[in-house]
Design a protein around this motif. Structure first.
Motif, PDB file in Angstrom:
ATOM      1  N   THR A 177       6.053   4.084   8.597  1.00 54.21           N
ATOM      2  CA  THR A 177       4.812   4.534   9.224  1.00 54.21           C
ATOM      3  C   THR A 177       3.757   4.853   8.172  1.00 54.21           C
ATOM      4  O   THR A 177       2.577   4.511   8.334  1.00 54.21           O
ATOM      5  N   ASN A 178       4.151   5.484   7.084  1.00 55.86           N
ATOM      6  CA  ASN A 178       3.212   5.767   6.002  1.00 55.86           C
ATOM      7  C   ASN A 178       2.706   4.471   5.382  1.00 55.86           C
ATOM      8  O   ASN A 178       1.548   4.376   4.951  1.00 55.86           O
ATOM      9  N   THR A 179       3.550   3.454   5.360  1.00 56.78           N
ATOM     10  CA  THR A 179       3.161   2.164   4.791  1.00 56.78           C
ATOM     11  C   THR A 179       2.102   1.472   5.641  1.00 56.78           C
ATOM     12  O   THR A 179       1.113   0.950   5.110  1.00 56.78           O
ATOM     13  N   ILE A 180       2.283   1.462   6.959  1.00 56.89           N
ATOM     14  CA  ILE A 180       1.289   0.796   7.799  1.00 56.89           C
ATOM     15  C   ILE A 180      -0.035   1.551   7.794  1.00 56.89           C
ATOM     16  O   ILE A 180      -1.113   0.956   7.883  1.00 56.89           O
ATOM     17  N   ILE A 181       0.031   2.886   7.635  1.00 51.76           N
ATOM     18  CA  ILE A 181      -1.209   3.664   7.460  1.00 51.76           C
ATOM     19  C   ILE A 181      -1.888   3.245   6.158  1.00 51.76           C
ATOM     20  O   ILE A 181      -3.108   3.051   6.112  1.00 51.76           O
ATOM     21  N   ALA A 182      -1.100   3.085   5.091  1.00 53.36           N
ATOM     22  CA  ALA A 182      -1.651   2.694   3.796  1.00 53.36           C
ATOM     23  C   ALA A 182      -2.272   1.295   3.852  1.00 53.36           C
ATOM     24  O   ALA A 182      -3.282   1.035   3.191  1.00 53.36           O
ATOM     25  N   VAL A 183      -1.671   0.392   4.620  1.00 55.02           N
ATOM     26  CA  VAL A 183      -2.247  -0.944   4.784  1.00 55.02           C
ATOM     27  C   VAL A 183      -3.643  -0.836   5.391  1.00 55.02           C
ATOM     28  O   VAL A 183      -4.606  -1.454   4.911  1.00 55.02           O
ATOM     29  N   ALA A 184      -3.767  -0.043   6.452  1.00 57.85           N
ATOM     30  CA  ALA A 184      -5.064   0.127   7.108  1.00 57.85           C
ATOM     31  C   ALA A 184      -6.072   0.798   6.182  1.00 57.85           C
ATOM     32  O   ALA A 184      -7.250   0.406   6.121  1.00 57.85           O
ATOM     33  N   VAL A 185      -5.629   1.806   5.428  1.00 59.05           N
ATOM     34  CA  VAL A 185      -6.522   2.514   4.492  1.00 59.05           C
ATOM     35  C   VAL A 185      -7.042   1.564   3.414  1.00 59.05           C
ATOM     36  O   VAL A 185      -8.252   1.484   3.168  1.00 59.05           O
ATOM     37  N   ASN A 186      -6.141   0.831   2.771  1.00 57.45           N
ATOM     38  CA  ASN A 186      -6.550  -0.042   1.672  1.00 57.45           C
ATOM     39  C   ASN A 186      -7.355  -1.242   2.147  1.00 57.45           C
ATOM     40  O   ASN A 186      -8.281  -1.686   1.452  1.00 57.45           O
TER      41      ASN A 186
END
Length: 253
Positions: A177-186
């Motif tokens: 979940t933290n990874t998919i948030i990071a994808v959206a952020v970056n």
């Protein structure tokens, strides 16, 4: 295409290129095993090589590639309600944070990143000791200030750690979940930095190459996460974060 890559790399010494590739690979292994912090280690190493002002934009590209690869590895464990709760309120702040970063002088960037790194460690521990509990509504509230910070710094996911744990996310569910948030952020930061013409071809190529060095390490990280206590990694990472934060502040001063 080969000429573009050669031009981008020509500004660096061979040892700098090898060091960047090695540290990126090793940091990504730790990042994949814990879900947070790998970008901080890479940023600390890259800042003296490419310049601190370029760190966040370059790592936005690199971490986008890295996180897409990690997302594929952990795709079956994503908690989509938690993801949407954070990202829907975070998006406006990410745009604002990236635009503000674009206008900051170099000395202010050193100070901002150094302060963020140092404060993130005791804040995370404080919230962890308080056994902070939250739900989807709490994640949505946290998303707004998180987005503002995320737009201007590298690897802000460490600040989400206590809130996501408080929402019941742990282990692979937290990492995914933290990874998919990071994808959206970056992805948002890449669009913003590209829109304000912060990137040049050389920076974009460097970011892509760093991301390609990081991507394969996610498979090894997944193997480690099944065998290594995350807390052990967290302690090592906190030490690196504090040292890096002090170095950044020293350069600001």
């Amino acid at each position: 295409m080969t000429e573009v890559v050669q031009t981008a790399l020509a500004q660096f010494e061979l040892y700098q290129i090898v060091l960047a590739a090695a540290v990126t690979f090793l940091a990504t292994i730790f990042h994949a095993a814990s879900g947070v912090g790998g970008g901080v280690v890479i940023a600390i190493m890259l800042a003296p090589i490419i310049g601190v002002k370029a760190v966040v934009p370059v790592l936005s590209i690199a971490m986008l590639i890295d996180h897409v690869a990690r997302l594929w590895v952990f795709r079956q464990h994503i908690d989509f309600p938690a993801f949407w709760a954070v990202i829907l309120t975070a998006l406006p702040g990410i745009v604002i944070g990236a635009l503000v970063y674009n206008e900051l002088p170099t000395r202010a960037v050193w100070g901002l990143l150094g302060t963020f790194l140092i404060v993130s460690v005791p804040l995370r521990r404080y919230l962890e000791r308080r056994h902070f509990r939250t739900g989807l509504k709490g994640l949505a509230v946290v998303g707004a200030p998180f987005g503002l910070i995320a737009g201007a710094v590298v690897s802000p996911g460490i600040l989400l750690l206590p809130f996501m744990l408080g929402a019941g996310l742990a282990g692979m569910a937290f990492i995914a979940t933290n990874t998919i948030i990071a994808v959206a952020v970056n992805l948002t930061k890449v669009v913003v930095f590209g829109g304000v013409a912060f990137f040049d071809v050389n920076l974009a190529v460097i970011g892509i190459l760093i991301g390609l060095c990081a991507a394969p390490a996610n498979y090894l990280g997944k193997w480690i996460v099944e065998r290594m206590p995350i807390r052990v990694h967290a302690m090592v990472l906190e030490g690196i974060v504090l040292v890096g934060g002090c170095l950044f502040l020293w350069n600001a001063i």
